[in-house]
Write an enzyme that holds these catalytic residues in place. Structure first.
Site, short mmCIF file in Angstrom:
data_model
loop_
_atom_site.label_atom_id
_atom_site.label_comp_id
_atom_site.label_asym_id
_atom_site.label_seq_id
_atom_site.Cartn_x
_atom_site.Cartn_y
_atom_site.Cartn_z
N ASP A 139 -5.55 2.48 9.71
CA ASP A 139 -5.30 1.24 8.95
C ASP A 139 -5.77 0.28 9.63
O ASP A 139 -6.73 0.13 10.21
CB ASP A 139 -3.91 1.43 8.25
CG ASP A 139 -3.68 0.18 7.59
OD1 ASP A 139 -3.95 0.13 6.30
OD2 ASP A 139 -2.94 -0.80 8.08
N HIS A 160 -2.46 7.77 1.94
CA HIS A 160 -2.74 6.65 2.96
C HIS A 160 -2.28 6.92 4.43
O HIS A 160 -2.79 6.52 5.39
CB HIS A 160 -2.34 5.49 2.41
CG HIS A 160 -2.51 4.34 3.63
ND1 HIS A 160 -3.91 3.92 3.85
CD2 HIS A 160 -1.60 3.53 4.39
CE1 HIS A 160 -3.78 2.93 4.70
NE2 HIS A 160 -2.37 2.63 4.89
#
Length: 329
Positions: free
Chosen positions: A101, A301
């Site tokens: 991320d 994610h």
């Protein structure tokens, strides 16, 4: 089982908390938002047992590391600088840098700015996206409107209070809510988190009926405790998105020159973000060295937490291949 040790190191103007295990070639692990070293809990010992020195750091503004007050102290230059200073503090001349991320953004930029220190780079969730004609914040607003979460995070105050009011609730909602919707099209979630007018960020996440299999109450309690100082430092990374674009004009059209690996879950909503799919398709063009992209089925994610064995195996294989090339020189 390999034990993980914790300590603090001085990296330039900030003191950083690190978790480490093992000896051998360095693999430096950089977390994303809103995470800390703990997001790499499954990888640290596994990497150590495979013959690597695994170091996971709380980046500035997170967890037990320093939280500078000024928003300007969270630019990409500061974040890359922390990685460089950390390498020196660890008495390492180079290493494989792995990021998830926001940590991936730092890893890619470290490889761009200091290729002499990065033996190989691994990005999870977000691929290397070259500097565009406008900032990533502007691209997000253009694609998804003013309510997109990156824009909501810009103004100091509301998001800080929203996320910090009840950290346990924040992590219970967020850590299970970042994969594509399995609901009908009529109730499908938007391609990116959108905060409607009059709502808070957490309002867009429904209460989970149960936690996903990879997430426990202990995990949530651990994250909540790590954010006892609040979320302002973490949010300040977003508040530098426009500034980062201004600072990195010198990187226009730059390519990654070291070996690179990209991992993404097929259910990760970051695949919907501007430039992401194009960057994946253009990896061979954007990477001057060896590169590979792996899509992990049925993973969202939180890549390294949802698929720990797959991610660990991929990083180990990549790091070994990089180390083999280095030793043959």
């Amino acid at each position: 089982m390999t034990s993980i040790t914790h300590r603090f190191v001085q990296a330039g103007d900030v003191r950083l908390h690190i978790a480490e295990a093992g000896t051998g070639p360095l693999v430096l692990l950089l977390h994303g938002f809103p995470e800390v070293w703990y997001s790499w809990r499954h990888q640290i010992a596994t990497l150590a047992e495979a013959g690597f020195r695994a170091v996971a750091v709380d980046q500035r503004g997170y967890g037990q590391s320093d939280h500078p007050v000024s928003v300007e102290k969270y630019s990409i230059m500061h974040l890359v600088g922390d990685v460089i200073q950390l390498l020196h503090a660890l008495d390492e001349k180079e290493g494989v840098v792995v990021g998830h991320d926001w940590g991936a953004e730092v890893a890619w930029n470290t490889a761009l700015m200091r290729p002499d220190l990065v033996r190989g780079v691994v990005g999870l969730s977000l691929p290397y996206r070259p500097r565009g004609s406008q900032s990533q914040l502007a691209e997000m607003v253009e694609a998804f409107g003013d309510g997109v979460y990156t824009n909501y995070f810009q103004r100091p105050g509301p998001a800080d209070a929203d996320l910090g009011a009840d950290p346990h609730k924040t992590f219970r909602l967020m850590l299970r809510g970042s994969r594509k919707s399995s609901q009908s099209k009529a109730h499908a979630r938007p391609p990116a988190p959108i905060v409607p007018a009059g709502c808070t960020y957490l309002d867009i996440y429904p209460e989970p009926e149960k936690l996903p299999t990879w997430l426990t109450e202990t995990d949530i309690e651990t994250y909540a405790a790590e954010f006892s100082a609040g979320f302002s430092g973490a949010l300040n990374w977003y508040r530098n998105m426009d500034h980062n674009w201004e600072l990195t004009a010198f990187l226009q059209n730059s390519v990654i020159r070291c070996p690179a690996l990209y991992l993404v879950g097929e259910q990760d909503r970051c695949l919907n973000f501007p430039g992401v799919r194009d960057a994946i398709e253009r990896m061979d063009e954007l990477m001057a060295g060896r590169s590979e992209a792996l899509v992990l089925p049925d993973v969202g994610h939180w890549t390294q937490q949802e698929a720990p064995a797959q991610v660990s195996a991929a990083i180990i294989e990549f790091a070994r291949s990089v180390a083999a090339v280095a030793s043959s020189r």
